[in-house]
Design a protein around this motif. Sequence first.
Motif, PDB file in Angstrom:
ATOM      1  N   GLU A 128       0.850  -1.187   0.000  1.00  0.00           N
ATOM      2  CA  GLU A 128       0.000   0.000   0.000  1.00  0.00           C
ATOM      3  C   GLU A 128       0.883   1.232   0.000  1.00  0.00           C
ATOM      4  OE1 GLU A 128      -3.183   0.119   2.816  1.00  0.00           O
ATOM      5  OE2 GLU A 128      -3.485  -2.051   2.682  1.00  0.00           O
ATOM      6  N   LEU A 129       0.607   2.131  -0.931  1.00  0.00           N
ATOM      7  CA  LEU A 129       1.363   3.383  -1.002  1.00  0.00           C
ATOM      8  C   LEU A 129       0.860   4.346   0.069  1.00  0.00           C
ATOM      9  CD1 LEU A 129       1.463   3.871  -4.872  1.00  0.00           C
ATOM     10  CD2 LEU A 129       3.127   2.718  -3.405  1.00  0.00           C
ATOM     11  N   ASP A 130       1.751   5.219   0.528  1.00  0.00           N
ATOM     12  CA  ASP A 130       1.353   6.202   1.540  1.00  0.00           C
ATOM     13  C   ASP A 130       0.620   7.367   0.887  1.00  0.00           C
ATOM     14  OD1 ASP A 130       3.306   7.847   0.414  1.00  0.00           O
ATOM     15  OD2 ASP A 130       4.766   7.472   2.014  1.00  0.00           O
ATOM     16  N   THR A 131       0.278   8.382   1.659  1.00  0.00           N
ATOM     17  CA  THR A 131      -0.496   9.523   1.145  1.00  0.00           C
ATOM     18  C   THR A 131       0.264  10.318   0.102  1.00  0.00           C
ATOM     19  OG1 THR A 131       0.241  10.865   3.022  1.00  0.00           O
ATOM     20  CG2 THR A 131      -1.880   9.735   3.240  1.00  0.00           C
ATOM     21  N   ASP A 132       1.589  10.187   0.079  1.00  0.00           N
ATOM     22  CA  ASP A 132       2.394  10.853  -0.948  1.00  0.00           C
ATOM     23  C   ASP A 132       2.517  10.003  -2.212  1.00  0.00           C
ATOM     24  OD1 ASP A 132       2.892  13.055   0.698  1.00  0.00           O
ATOM     25  OD2 ASP A 132       4.665  12.105   1.580  1.00  0.00           O
ATOM     26  N   GLY A 133       1.917   8.805  -2.200  1.00  0.00           N
ATOM     27  CA  GLY A 133       1.966   7.925  -3.361  1.00  0.00           C
ATOM     28  C   GLY A 133       3.260   7.148  -3.479  1.00  0.00           C
ATOM     29  N   SER A 134       3.919   6.881  -2.357  1.00  0.00           N
ATOM     30  CA  SER A 134       5.167   6.118  -2.408  1.00  0.00           C
ATOM     31  C   SER A 134       5.179   5.043  -1.327  1.00  0.00           C
ATOM     32  CB  SER A 134       6.378   7.045  -2.257  1.00  0.00           C
ATOM     33  OG  SER A 134       6.361   7.685  -0.998  1.00  0.00           O
ATOM     34  N   GLY A 135       6.027   4.052  -1.549  1.00  0.00           N
ATOM     35  CA  GLY A 135       6.195   2.977  -0.588  1.00  0.00           C
ATOM     36  C   GLY A 135       7.506   2.271  -0.856  1.00  0.00           C
ATOM     37  N   SER A 136       7.990   1.557   0.118  1.00  0.00           N
ATOM     38  CA  SER A 136       9.245   0.833  -0.080  1.00  0.00           C
ATOM     39  C   SER A 136       9.204  -0.504   0.654  1.00  0.00           C
ATOM     40  CB  SER A 136      10.449   1.666   0.371  1.00  0.00           C
ATOM     41  OG  SER A 136      10.339   1.998   1.725  1.00  0.00           O
ATOM     42  N   ILE A 137      10.078  -1.407   0.222  1.00  0.00           N
ATOM     43  CA  ILE A 137      10.158  -2.749   0.781  1.00  0.00           C
ATOM     44  C   ILE A 137      11.612  -3.089   1.076  1.00  0.00           C
ATOM     45  CG2 ILE A 137       8.083  -3.618  -0.364  1.00  0.00           C
ATOM     46  CD1 ILE A 137      10.013  -4.858  -2.473  1.00  0.00           C
ATOM     47  N   MET A 138      11.799  -4.164   1.830  1.00  0.00           N
ATOM     48  CA  MET A 138      13.137  -4.690   2.103  1.00  0.00           C
ATOM     49  C   MET A 138      13.104  -6.196   1.861  1.00  0.00           C
ATOM     50  SD  MET A 138      14.113  -2.456   5.470  1.00  0.00           S
ATOM     51  CE  MET A 138      15.749  -3.114   5.562  1.00  0.00           C
ATOM     52  N   THR A 139      14.261  -6.798   1.663  1.00  0.00           N
ATOM     53  CA  THR A 139      14.321  -8.226   1.344  1.00  0.00           C
ATOM     54  C   THR A 139      13.741  -9.096   2.441  1.00  0.00           C
ATOM     55  OG1 THR A 139      16.586  -8.339   2.178  1.00  0.00           O
ATOM     56  CG2 THR A 139      16.305  -8.056  -0.184  1.00  0.00           C
ATOM     57  N   ASN A 140      13.842  -8.694   3.703  1.00  0.00           N
ATOM     58  CA  ASN A 140      13.369  -9.558   4.788  1.00  0.00           C
ATOM     59  C   ASN A 140      11.857  -9.753   4.772  1.00  0.00           C
ATOM     60  OD1 ASN A 140      12.767  -6.982   5.626  1.00  0.00           O
ATOM     61  ND2 ASN A 140      13.494  -7.255   7.700  1.00  0.00           N
ATOM     62  N   ILE A 141      11.123  -8.949   4.010  1.00  0.00           N
ATOM     63  CA  ILE A 141       9.678  -9.135   3.877  1.00  0.00           C
ATOM     64  C   ILE A 141       9.381 -10.429   3.115  1.00  0.00           C
ATOM     65  CG2 ILE A 141       7.601  -8.201   2.768  1.00  0.00           C
ATOM     66  CD1 ILE A 141       8.703  -5.417   3.317  1.00  0.00           C
ATOM     67  N   PHE A 142      10.229 -10.790   2.170  1.00  0.00           N
ATOM     68  CA  PHE A 142      10.006 -11.937   1.287  1.00  0.00           C
ATOM     69  C   PHE A 142      10.762 -13.188   1.700  1.00  0.00           C
ATOM     70  CE2 PHE A 142       9.603  -8.154  -1.344  1.00  0.00           C
ATOM     71  CZ  PHE A 142       8.329  -8.338  -1.847  1.00  0.00           C
ATOM     72  N   VAL A 143      11.837 -13.026   2.445  1.00  0.00           N
ATOM     73  CA  VAL A 143      12.749 -14.138   2.689  1.00  0.00           C
ATOM     74  C   VAL A 143      12.573 -14.668   4.104  1.00  0.00           C
ATOM     75  CG1 VAL A 143      15.158 -14.842   2.746  1.00  0.00           C
ATOM     76  CG2 VAL A 143      14.388 -13.236   1.005  1.00  0.00           C
ATOM     77  N   GLY A 144      12.251 -15.969   4.178  1.00  0.00           N
ATOM     78  CA  GLY A 144      12.105 -16.624   5.470  1.00  0.00           C
ATOM     79  C   GLY A 144      13.406 -17.224   5.962  1.00  0.00           C
ATOM     80  N   GLY A 145      14.451 -17.130   5.152  1.00  0.00           N
ATOM     81  CA  GLY A 145      15.753 -17.647   5.547  1.00  0.00           C
ATOM     82  C   GLY A 145      16.605 -17.972   4.337  1.00  0.00           C
ATOM     83  N   THR A 146      17.896 -18.086   4.569  1.00  0.00           N
ATOM     84  CA  THR A 146      18.842 -18.485   3.537  1.00  0.00           C
ATOM     85  C   THR A 146      19.775 -19.531   4.127  1.00  0.00           C
ATOM     86  OG1 THR A 146      20.452 -16.787   4.144  1.00  0.00           O
ATOM     87  CG2 THR A 146      18.846 -16.194   2.446  1.00  0.00           C
ATOM     88  N   SER A 147      20.405 -20.277   3.256  1.00  0.00           N
ATOM     89  CA  SER A 147      21.418 -21.212   3.733  1.00  0.00           C
ATOM     90  C   SER A 147      22.477 -21.384   2.654  1.00  0.00           C
ATOM     91  CB  SER A 147      20.808 -22.563   4.102  1.00  0.00           C
ATOM     92  OG  SER A 147      20.261 -23.181   2.963  1.00  0.00           O
ATOM     93  N   ASP A 148      23.653 -21.791   3.100  1.00  0.00           N
ATOM     94  CA  ASP A 148      24.760 -22.038   2.185  1.00  0.00           C
ATOM     95  C   ASP A 148      25.649 -23.107   2.798  1.00  0.00           C
ATOM     96  OD1 ASP A 148      26.141 -21.129  -0.320  1.00  0.00           O
ATOM     97  OD2 ASP A 148      27.778 -20.829   1.083  1.00  0.00           O
ATOM     98  N   ASN A 149      26.276 -23.870   1.954  1.00  0.00           N
ATOM     99  CA  ASN A 149      27.100 -24.978   2.435  1.00  0.00           C
ATOM    100  C   ASN A 149      28.467 -24.535   2.933  1.00  0.00           C
ATOM    101  OD1 ASN A 149      27.951 -24.302  -0.183  1.00  0.00           O
ATOM    102  ND2 ASN A 149      28.840 -26.308  -0.482  1.00  0.00           N
ATOM    103  N   TRP A 150      28.853 -23.291   2.717  1.00  0.00           N
ATOM    104  CA  TRP A 150      30.231 -22.914   2.957  1.00  0.00           C
ATOM    105  C   TRP A 150      30.379 -21.537   3.589  1.00  0.00           C
ATOM    106  CZ3 TRP A 150      34.258 -26.147   1.072  1.00  0.00           C
ATOM    107  CH2 TRP A 150      35.540 -25.629   1.161  1.00  0.00           C
ATOM    108  N   CYS A 151      29.646 -20.546   3.102  1.00  0.00           N
ATOM    109  CA  CYS A 151      29.949 -19.138   3.402  1.00  0.00           C
ATOM    110  C   CYS A 151      28.728 -18.375   3.912  1.00  0.00           C
ATOM    111  CB  CYS A 151      30.422 -18.434   2.135  1.00  0.00           C
ATOM    112  SG  CYS A 151      31.768 -19.202   1.254  1.00  0.00           S
ATOM    113  N   ASN A 152      28.946 -17.093   4.126  1.00  0.00           N
ATOM    114  CA  ASN A 152      27.873 -16.161   4.450  1.00  0.00           C
ATOM    115  C   ASN A 152      27.073 -15.848   3.198  1.00  0.00           C
ATOM    116  OD1 ASN A 152      28.674 -15.754   7.192  1.00  0.00           O
ATOM    117  ND2 ASN A 152      30.339 -14.489   6.438  1.00  0.00           N
ATOM    118  N   VAL A 153      25.821 -15.433   3.382  1.00  0.00           N
ATOM    119  CA  VAL A 153      24.940 -15.083   2.273  1.00  0.00           C
ATOM    120  C   VAL A 153      24.528 -13.628   2.400  1.00  0.00           C
ATOM    121  CG1 VAL A 153      22.743 -15.572   1.141  1.00  0.00           C
ATOM    122  CG2 VAL A 153      24.080 -17.446   2.112  1.00  0.00           C
TER     123      VAL A 153
END
Length: 104
Positions: free
Chosen positions: A41-66
């Motif tokens: 939902e956009l705000d009263t100025d007609g803008s909005g923003s998101i971040m990756t943590n809204i979509f991602v429930g977790g990450t994993s990797d066999n070796w390193c940081n993600v």
Amino acid sequence: MAIYTVTVIDDNNCRTTQTYSISGEDVTPPTINVVGNLTLELDTDGSGSIMTNIFVGGTSDNWCNVTLSISQMDFDCDDIGQNTITITAQDDAGNITEEDVIIQ
């Protein structure tokens, strides 16, 4: 690379020590647990923003940081309707996984 020193002692108390170097190459991309699409939902100025943590429930990797990034974070009235954005997960070895999600 990891360096390991191994000491073996037998029943007669004879001892030998050897040092080993073990190295490897990470060629496996990370995994992303995407939780779904989003209605923004956009705000009263007609803008909005998101971040990756809204979509991602977790990450994993066999070796390193993600590290996560997203193709578009800011939205305005020009973006009304369905927008496909890409979430990118990259590990320290440079392996990449991408997942598309829908913002509307």
